[in-house]
Design an enzyme around this catalytic site. Sequence first.
Site, PDB file in Angstrom:
ATOM      1  N   SER A  60       3.389  -3.001 -12.164  1.00  0.00           N
ATOM      2  CA  SER A  60       2.220  -2.814 -13.030  1.00  0.00           C
ATOM      3  C   SER A  60       1.397  -4.080 -13.252  1.00  0.00           C
ATOM      4  CB  SER A  60       2.648  -2.203 -14.375  1.00  0.00           C
ATOM      5  OG  SER A  60       3.216  -0.932 -14.170  1.00  0.00           O
ATOM      6  N   HIS A  70      12.921  -2.363  -1.131  1.00  0.00           N
ATOM      7  CA  HIS A  70      12.075  -1.881  -2.234  1.00  0.00           C
ATOM      8  C   HIS A  70      12.815  -0.750  -2.957  1.00  0.00           C
ATOM      9  CE1 HIS A  70       8.796  -0.010  -4.427  1.00  0.00           C
ATOM     10  NE2 HIS A  70       8.117  -1.126  -4.255  1.00  0.00           N
ATOM     11  N   TRP A  92       0.814  -1.229   0.000  1.00  0.00           N
ATOM     12  CA  TRP A  92       0.000   0.000   0.000  1.00  0.00           C
ATOM     13  C   TRP A  92       0.836   1.263   0.000  1.00  0.00           C
ATOM     14  CZ3 TRP A  92      -4.782  -0.816   3.742  1.00  0.00           C
ATOM     15  CH2 TRP A  92      -5.688  -1.677   3.101  1.00  0.00           C
ATOM     16  N   LYS A  93       2.128   1.149   0.158  1.00  0.00           N
ATOM     17  CA  LYS A  93       2.998   2.343   0.210  1.00  0.00           C
ATOM     18  C   LYS A  93       2.402   3.356   1.204  1.00  0.00           C
ATOM     19  CE  LYS A  93       4.260   1.269  -4.500  1.00  0.00           C
ATOM     20  NZ  LYS A  93       4.902   1.676  -5.713  1.00  0.00           N
ATOM     21  N   GLU A 115      11.286  -6.802  -9.201  1.00  0.00           N
ATOM     22  CA  GLU A 115      10.528  -5.615  -9.592  1.00  0.00           C
ATOM     23  C   GLU A 115      11.406  -4.702 -10.437  1.00  0.00           C
ATOM     24  OE1 GLU A 115       7.108  -4.653  -6.773  1.00  0.00           O
ATOM     25  OE2 GLU A 115       8.882  -3.828  -5.836  1.00  0.00           O
ATOM     26  N   GLY A 155       1.236  -2.976  -6.223  1.00  0.00           N
ATOM     27  CA  GLY A 155       1.125  -1.635  -5.672  1.00  0.00           C
ATOM     28  C   GLY A 155      -0.224  -1.026  -6.034  1.00  0.00           C
ATOM     29  N   GLY A 156      -0.236  -0.236  -7.096  1.00  0.00           N
ATOM     30  CA  GLY A 156      -1.423   0.533  -7.495  1.00  0.00           C
ATOM     31  C   GLY A 156      -2.712  -0.289  -7.520  1.00  0.00           C
ATOM     32  N   GLY A 212       4.628   1.132 -11.472  1.00  0.00           N
ATOM     33  CA  GLY A 212       3.696   2.257 -11.611  1.00  0.00           C
ATOM     34  C   GLY A 212       3.651   2.872 -13.009  1.00  0.00           C
TER      35      GLY A 212
HETATM   36  C1  PEP Z   1       5.524  -1.811  -6.127  1.00  0.00           C
HETATM   37  O1  PEP Z   1       5.936  -0.658  -6.031  1.00  0.00           O
HETATM   38  O2  PEP Z   1       5.892  -2.689  -5.306  1.00  0.00           O
HETATM   39  C2  PEP Z   1       4.615  -2.134  -7.223  1.00  0.00           C
HETATM   40  C3  PEP Z   1       4.559  -3.373  -7.626  1.00  0.00           C
HETATM   41  O3  PEP Z   1       3.896  -1.087  -7.732  1.00  0.00           O
HETATM   42  P1  PEP Z   1       2.860  -1.125  -8.976  1.00  0.00           P
HETATM   43  O4  PEP Z   1       2.068  -2.411  -8.895  1.00  0.00           O
HETATM   44  O5  PEP Z   1       2.015   0.086  -8.774  1.00  0.00           O
HETATM   45  O6  PEP Z   1       3.687  -1.074 -10.221  1.00  0.00           O
END
Ligand code: PEP
Length: 247
Positions: A204, A90, A6-7, A160, A225-226, A166
Amino acid sequence: MIIANWKANGGFTSNIAWHKELTQIFSNDEFLDIGIAPSHIHFTQIQKIFEDSNLEVGLQDIDFSGGARTGSISASMASDAGCTFSLLGHSERRHLFNEDDALIKTKIKAALSNGIKPILCIGESEECLKARKTRDFLKNQLISALSGIELIDKVVIAYEPIWAIGTGNTPTPKDINSIHEFIKDVVQSSSANNIEPKVIYGGSVSHENAEGFFGEINIDGALIGGASLKANSFADIVKIYRKVKRK
Ligand code: PEP
């Protein structure tokens, strides 16, 4: 495993709405292999509202030590609060908070000695990708963080690519699969006790592309994330994971 990162998002009221929506989709015993990493301030709330379920609640970061370290949460405090896993390294921590591999290694050791499963995040930049140095770069990140450490079999690596976080851009499922195979080999040969880790993909992931990723044998889950901020899109990804991996 599917983990929501969730950041610095969430709020006491919106978290309750998120929980309500998710528990209208899944019953309490349907959260096996699912984790949420809310902000530190929301950790206890999330733990409490999901207490009757088998969801894992973790943190987005922990410190390697306690005491005179203003602003920190130590691994032993996290463990005392019931934290079962923590993201470590991260790319946002590495870039915005200047965390380097040596520091991340101390955090991994602190997590392991406090019974917290480390989710070590690694990934290359766009420049590195274009220079075709991804594998060397990832190998270096893994060895710097893990060499000589006795790993638990639950250790998880989150691959990642920074350029995928994102942005809506992702590597192809086949490319990720081959990188994950490489990561498993490197970790197995560099850890003190030759453990093969689970490797999850982040960057993403959405309900639209998840099926392609989970269809690959070496993609053991996702860090999201998002798309985890909306309960229904997170639930859709979990359903796809269950369907494809038959969990
Ligand atoms: C993240 O930052 O760990 C991540 C996976 O972000 P997103 O899914 O938004 O790309």
